[in-house]
Design an enzyme around this catalytic site. Structure first.
Site, PDB file in Angstrom:
ATOM      1  N   ARG A 180       9.642  15.477   3.835  1.00 22.17           N
ATOM      2  CA  ARG A 180      10.541  14.651   3.032  1.00 22.17           C
ATOM      3  C   ARG A 180      10.705  15.247   1.632  1.00 22.17           C
ATOM      4  O   ARG A 180       9.934  16.113   1.222  1.00 22.17           O
ATOM      5  CB  ARG A 180       9.999  13.215   2.923  1.00 22.17           C
ATOM      6  N   LYS A 232       4.510  12.574  -1.613  1.00 19.73           N
ATOM      7  CA  LYS A 232       3.078  12.406  -1.393  1.00 19.73           C
ATOM      8  C   LYS A 232       2.297  12.684  -2.660  1.00 19.73           C
ATOM      9  O   LYS A 232       2.793  13.313  -3.601  1.00 19.73           O
ATOM     10  CB  LYS A 232       2.594  13.359  -0.290  1.00 19.73           C
ATOM     11  N   TYR A 239       4.115   8.286  -3.877  1.00 19.98           N
ATOM     12  CA  TYR A 239       3.038   7.592  -3.154  1.00 19.98           C
ATOM     13  C   TYR A 239       1.718   8.203  -3.601  1.00 19.98           C
ATOM     14  O   TYR A 239       1.591   9.435  -3.654  1.00 19.98           O
ATOM     15  CB  TYR A 239       3.169   7.791  -1.636  1.00 19.98           C
ATOM     16  N   HIS A 271      -1.760   6.263  -2.995  1.00 23.46           N
ATOM     17  CA  HIS A 271      -2.869   5.770  -2.154  1.00 23.46           C
ATOM     18  C   HIS A 271      -4.216   6.170  -2.743  1.00 23.46           C
ATOM     19  O   HIS A 271      -5.021   6.852  -2.100  1.00 23.46           O
ATOM     20  CB  HIS A 271      -2.710   6.261  -0.708  1.00 23.46           C
ATOM     21  N   GLU A 299       3.544   2.677  -3.675  1.00 22.32           N
ATOM     22  CA  GLU A 299       3.025   1.626  -2.787  1.00 22.32           C
ATOM     23  C   GLU A 299       2.524   0.396  -3.528  1.00 22.32           C
ATOM     24  O   GLU A 299       2.297  -0.635  -2.906  1.00 22.32           O
ATOM     25  CB  GLU A 299       1.933   2.177  -1.859  1.00 22.32           C
ATOM     26  N   ASP A 346      -2.804   3.114  10.729  1.00 21.74           N
ATOM     27  CA  ASP A 346      -3.137   3.585   9.377  1.00 21.74           C
ATOM     28  C   ASP A 346      -4.055   2.608   8.645  1.00 21.74           C
ATOM     29  O   ASP A 346      -4.646   2.949   7.628  1.00 21.74           O
ATOM     30  CB  ASP A 346      -1.868   3.862   8.560  1.00 21.74           C
TER      31      ASP A 346
HETATM   32  N1  NAD Z   1       1.872   4.416  11.439  1.00 18.85           N
HETATM   33  C1  NAD Z   1       2.811   4.518  10.519  1.00 18.85           C
HETATM   34  O1  NAD Z   1       3.445   5.556  10.376  1.00 18.85           O
HETATM   35  C2  NAD Z   1       3.141   3.333   9.658  1.00 18.85           C
HETATM   36  C3  NAD Z   1       4.323   3.309   8.897  1.00 18.85           C
HETATM   37  C4  NAD Z   1       4.633   2.146   8.181  1.00 18.85           C
HETATM   38  C5  NAD Z   1       3.763   1.048   8.227  1.00 18.85           C
HETATM   39  N2  NAD Z   1       2.614   1.123   8.965  1.00 18.85           N
HETATM   40  C6  NAD Z   1       1.658   0.012   9.096  1.00 18.85           C
HETATM   41  O2  NAD Z   1       2.195  -0.999   9.942  1.00 18.85           O
HETATM   42  C7  NAD Z   1       1.485  -2.205   9.686  1.00 18.85           C
HETATM   43  C8  NAD Z   1       2.458  -3.375   9.575  1.00 18.85           C
HETATM   44  O3  NAD Z   1       3.223  -3.228   8.379  1.00 18.85           O
HETATM   45  P1  NAD Z   1       4.373  -4.271   7.968  1.00 18.85           P
HETATM   46  O4  NAD Z   1       5.117  -3.643   6.857  1.00 18.85           O
HETATM   47  O5  NAD Z   1       5.099  -4.731   9.158  1.00 18.85           O
HETATM   48  O6  NAD Z   1       3.485  -5.480   7.406  1.00 18.85           O
HETATM   49  P2  NAD Z   1       3.993  -6.995   7.185  1.00 18.85           P
HETATM   50  O7  NAD Z   1       3.046  -7.584   6.197  1.00 18.85           O
HETATM   51  O8  NAD Z   1       5.456  -7.041   6.929  1.00 18.85           O
HETATM   52  O9  NAD Z   1       3.748  -7.694   8.615  1.00 18.85           O
HETATM   53  C9  NAD Z   1       2.488  -7.919   9.148  1.00 18.85           C
HETATM   54  C10 NAD Z   1       2.575  -9.135  10.054  1.00 18.85           C
HETATM   55  O10 NAD Z   1       1.314  -9.247  10.739  1.00 18.85           O
HETATM   56  C11 NAD Z   1       1.106 -10.637  10.920  1.00 18.85           C
HETATM   57  N3  NAD Z   1      -0.276 -10.881  11.323  1.00 18.85           N
HETATM   58  C12 NAD Z   1      -1.407 -10.944  10.573  1.00 18.85           C
HETATM   59  N4  NAD Z   1      -2.453 -11.235  11.348  1.00 18.85           N
HETATM   60  C13 NAD Z   1      -1.984 -11.352  12.615  1.00 18.85           C
HETATM   61  C14 NAD Z   1      -2.584 -11.662  13.865  1.00 18.85           C
HETATM   62  N5  NAD Z   1      -3.898 -11.911  13.983  1.00 18.85           N
HETATM   63  N6  NAD Z   1      -1.787 -11.703  14.967  1.00 18.85           N
HETATM   64  C15 NAD Z   1      -0.459 -11.454  14.882  1.00 18.85           C
HETATM   65  N7  NAD Z   1       0.152 -11.177  13.721  1.00 18.85           N
HETATM   66  C16 NAD Z   1      -0.596 -11.134  12.609  1.00 18.85           C
HETATM   67  C17 NAD Z   1       1.492 -11.241   9.588  1.00 18.85           C
HETATM   68  O11 NAD Z   1       1.684 -12.636   9.686  1.00 18.85           O
HETATM   69  C18 NAD Z   1       2.786 -10.458   9.291  1.00 18.85           C
HETATM   70  O12 NAD Z   1       3.917 -11.134   9.803  1.00 18.85           O
HETATM   71  C19 NAD Z   1       0.666  -1.929   8.426  1.00 18.85           C
HETATM   72  O13 NAD Z   1      -0.649  -1.624   8.802  1.00 18.85           O
HETATM   73  C20 NAD Z   1       1.334  -0.733   7.835  1.00 18.85           C
HETATM   74  O14 NAD Z   1       0.451   0.027   7.013  1.00 18.85           O
HETATM   75  C21 NAD Z   1       2.302   2.246   9.664  1.00 18.85           C
END
Ligand code: NAD
Length: 369
Positions: free
Chosen positions: A15, A74, A93, A95, A117, A269
């Protein structure tokens, strides 16, 4: 202000922090933009596209030496540490909480470090994280659909089915940004979609939007146990802000899933919400446990750097323009969301979580802002 955009050198990062549209807006605002040669190549942006809007192309040394504000994607890597200059503004970012060495480096180098972030609006939303969650959520289903292909280790399921053959079943755990974007793509493909969350308001929003087309289910161990057995594709998308992801799907539950089903745990993550998921890379994204394909890529947006670059830059540009126009001191004073992004200010650690990771109390921003 002189705004510098270096090429990202962290392995695998394709990026770039500024698009030609952003460069044009800065130039029109009376600023100088210095972009490192080839900085946009990984995202399919050519040097000429920056030059055409009035940005200057330069070698890496010149970018860092001239820039009053460094725009990155990054965090700086070790090779970049010596380039940081006292008083320079770094917007990227970071972190820092799990990276005490970098925090100390930023403090010692006397920079102003503002982390994408931790920029946070008063409603708690994180406007510079949201676009990457949107990318990851949509990609989760696209990748899951790919790995459901027989040749890729999956069950050999077409998620949309065909007339006379039922669609595949997609279960999304978490109805936040990632989850809702996964639901959207799964519905678009014609899959049979269920979504679970602990927050009834999130489920209400899904129900209102899809009017019965998507099944909403309260998230608890009993219900999760039932839905994972049926799932062809399970998407993990839960987040408890600031904490490790809760383990909602145990190894025993995974063992009850269909042979060749696929798990894409986007929450990997934050430790993952499936017990058997571990982090993987784009070069080797999947492995199999109990006959179930596991996908645990921790930086999914890196698969689609062009889309991710434009999505990120759309979100950061208003803050970039504000910082460039007002200077860091006035800009953070005028915008509390941006003030929450300040992690380190000229030798003082401002962000509470970053300070506590070093076992220190945070300094206040007030005297400097
Ligand atoms: N792997 C990747 O490349 C990547 C990229 C972006 C985000 N992420 C990760 O994805 C995850 C989600 O991010 P987001 O932006 O959607 O967060 P968000 O806060 O918008 O959504 C999280 C949801 O999880 C729900 N939740 C909490 N506990 C729960 C449970 N026990 N059962 C069911 N639902 C539950 C919350 O109510 C909320 O609606 C984070 O860990 C974020 O770091 C990973």
């Amino acid at each position: 202000m002189i705004v510098g955009v270096p090429r990202e050198i962290k392995p695998g990062e394709q990026r770039v922090a500024l698009t030609p549209a952003g460069a044009q807006a800065l130039v029109e605002g009376g600023h100088r933009v210095v972009v490192e040669t080839e900085a946009g190549t990984g995202s399919g942006i050519r040097d000429e596209e920056y030059a055409a809007v009035g940005a200057e192309l330069a070698a890496v040394d010149d970018v860092w030496r001239q820039a009053e504000m460094i725009l990155k994607v990054k965090e700086p890597v070790a090779a970049e540490y010596p380039r940081l200059r006292g008083g320079q503004l770094l917007f990227t970012y970071l972190h820092l909480a799990p990276a005490p060495e970098l925090t100390r480096t930023l403090r010692a180098s006397d920079v102003i470090a503002v982390a994408y972030e931790t920029v946070q609006r008063s409603d708690g939303s994180l406007p510079l994280l949201t676009p990457m969650s949107e990318v990851a959520g949509r990609l989760a289903v696209q990748e899951g659909a790919f790995y459901l292909g027989r040749a890729h280790g999956g069950r050999g399921i077409l998620l949309g089915g065909v007339p006379g053959v039922p669609p595949g079943n997609v279960v999304v755990l978490g109805a936040g940004t990632v989850g809702l974007n996964a639901v959207r793509v799964a519905v678009g493909l014609g899959a049979d979609v269920s979504v679970l969350d602990v927050n009834p308001d999130r489920l209400r929003a899904v129900d209102d939007l899809y009017r019965g087309r998507v099944v909403t289910i309260m998230s608890n161990a009993f219900n999760i146990q039932a839905v994972v057995r049926r799932a062809d594709l399970l998407v993990g998308a839960v987040l408890i802000a600031g904490a490790r992801a809760p383990v909602l799907v145990t190894a025993a539950m995974v063992a009850t899933m269909k042979e060749g089903a696929v798990i894409v745990d986007v929450a990997v993550d934050q430790g993952g919400c499936v017990e058997t998921v571990r982090p993987t890379t784009l070069l080797d994204p999947t492995y199999v446990v109990s006959g179930v394909v596991h996908y645990g890529v921790a930086n999914m947006p890196a698969l689609v750097p062009r889309t991710s670059t434009f999505a990120l830059a759309n979100a950061t540009l208003p803050y970039v323009l504000h910082l460039a126009a007002r200077g860091p001191r006035d800009a953070v004073r005028a915008d509390p969301a941006l003030a929450r992004g300040v992690n380190v200010w000229r030798g003082r650690i401002i962000h509470p979580a970053v300070a506590s990771a070093l076992g220190e109390a945070p300094a206040t921003l007030d005297p400097v802002a």
